[in-house]
Scaffold this active site. Structure first.
Site, mmCIF file in Angstrom:
data_model
loop_
_atom_site.group_PDB
_atom_site.id
_atom_site.type_symbol
_atom_site.label_atom_id
_atom_site.label_comp_id
_atom_site.label_asym_id
_atom_site.label_seq_id
_atom_site.Cartn_x
_atom_site.Cartn_y
_atom_site.Cartn_z
ATOM 1 N N SER A 187 -29.341 14.002 -72.490
ATOM 2 C CA SER A 187 -29.042 14.330 -71.114
ATOM 3 C C SER A 187 -27.531 13.508 -71.107
ATOM 4 C CB SER A 187 -30.022 13.482 -70.089
ATOM 5 O OG SER A 187 -29.814 12.058 -70.607
ATOM 6 N N LYS B 253 -28.392 7.710 -66.371
ATOM 7 C CA LYS B 253 -27.619 8.497 -65.616
ATOM 8 C C LYS B 253 -26.444 8.016 -65.375
ATOM 9 C CE LYS B 253 -30.284 12.221 -64.595
ATOM 10 N NZ LYS B 253 -31.389 11.800 -65.625
#
Lengths: 201, 201
Positions: B122, B160
């Site tokens: 990710s 993130k």
DNA sequence: CCACGTTACCAAAGAAAAAGCGAAAGTTCA
DNA sequence: TGAACTTTCGCTTTTTCTTTGGTAACGTGG
């Protein structure tokens, strides 16, 4: 090194934390306070035990003279030389200084190992970016696909992926914007193989 | 190098700051002034102690001749706990064991720090790949653009990039194939901020 | 179950190091 | 030479460390 009791462990951890935070060791009283001990003798005894077990060192009668011995702080890291920068296409800029950098033990192989700092984005597709530290194992041979530090024609040093192709050698950058280098084996001398990467934000 | 007392550390820090700012060392009186000491003898004594402990050097009887010696801030490594895995979109798989991993000291901040292993791609565009170790500083707040470990709605934990956007929070993956998450601040709890990366081949 | 060694504590006294004070003497340099 | 600093001397106060002399809880081999 001898095993610690629960209490001793707690105190040792506290010492480390305190020293880390303040830059100096706590006094006996501060330790006592932290653990709700009303007698300094207790703290003193603990420290003596820790010293006997080889986890700390103290100078006699010196204030705040507790030092953590290496077992605590860095046993599992190894100091390796920081040699300079590598960039695609330019020679290593050797850093004259005797800088070293600590590297976790499990990132270091058996052989001679050193660290280079990466310049440029030639290996961006391999998730190595500008400014990263690569840990390099000093080796003269590599397997296909390994990332290597190669010396080209005796003057140019680069970081590339290594492939042997029927007698010749292909040095592949991991950046679509850059071209591979194909050269005779005679012209390519391997300096080492990348075994780890570290980055600091 | 010998350990410092509290006062000595304060004074050393001041010396460093002063030299940094002015380009020259403070006089004894200036040091005294800073710490509310009325006697130069006191300051002199402190400097002598610092010199004996190897933190500074002075030329005899020279004005403002204090020099900081390479305060070898221990290029050592610190043992930090390896807590588990993070992946985009799935909870942290906490590793129950008490594993730890050595991390170079300069990759570790002052606060509580731990290491997570990354699962999935990710953050591929930030050059963090599957299997990398991220060094995380335990913090509840972050600045825009920092990489964070966030807890979503009390159950989902992800890695993130963090952005605050008029009252809401955007958690941006660094992978074009993945969508950002936008959530109320109330639903997002920060677990920590990424301060370093390590990779082993 | 008991003796024994270990760990963990407490209180208080004694002693050294660290931290300060003021004044005076000595250096360095523009 | 004088301003700007650094050293030194003798002394006081504060902070910290060390020690002495016990008490209590726990685990282990006998």
């Amino acid at each position: 090194m001898q095993p610690l009791t629960k209490r001793q462990r707690e105190i040792l951890d506290y010492l480390q934390e305190f020293i880390q935070q303040h830059g100096y060791a706590p006094s006996l009283e501060e330790v006592g306070q932290r653990f709700g001990l009303s007698s300094l003798a207790t703290v003193h005894k603990h420290l003596t035990n820790l010293q006997e077990k080889g986890f700390i060192r103290r100078s006699w009668n010196r204030s705040r003279s507790v030092e953590l011995l290496p077992a605590r702080v860095g046993q599992r890291a190894i100091e390796v030389p920081l040699m300079g920068y590598v960039a695609a296409g330019s020679p290593i800029e050797a850093i004259a200084s005797n800088e070293t950098i600590a590297v976790p033990e499990d990132l270091v192989g058996r052989r001679d190992t050193y660290v280079l700092r990466v310049k440029g984005d030639s290996m961006i597709d391999e998730q190595i970016r500008d400014g990263d530290f690569v840990i390099v194992e000093d080796r003269k041979t590599a397997d296909n696909g390994e990332m290597v530090i190669a010396l080209l024609g005796g003057h140019e040093v680069t970081l590339k992926k290594f492939y042997r192709e029927n007698g010749r050698i292909r040095l592949q950058p991991a950046n679509p914007a850059m071209q591979p280098i194909i050269a005779d084996a005679a012209n390519v001398q391997l300096q080492g193989v990348v075994v780890g990467v570290m980055r600091k934000y």
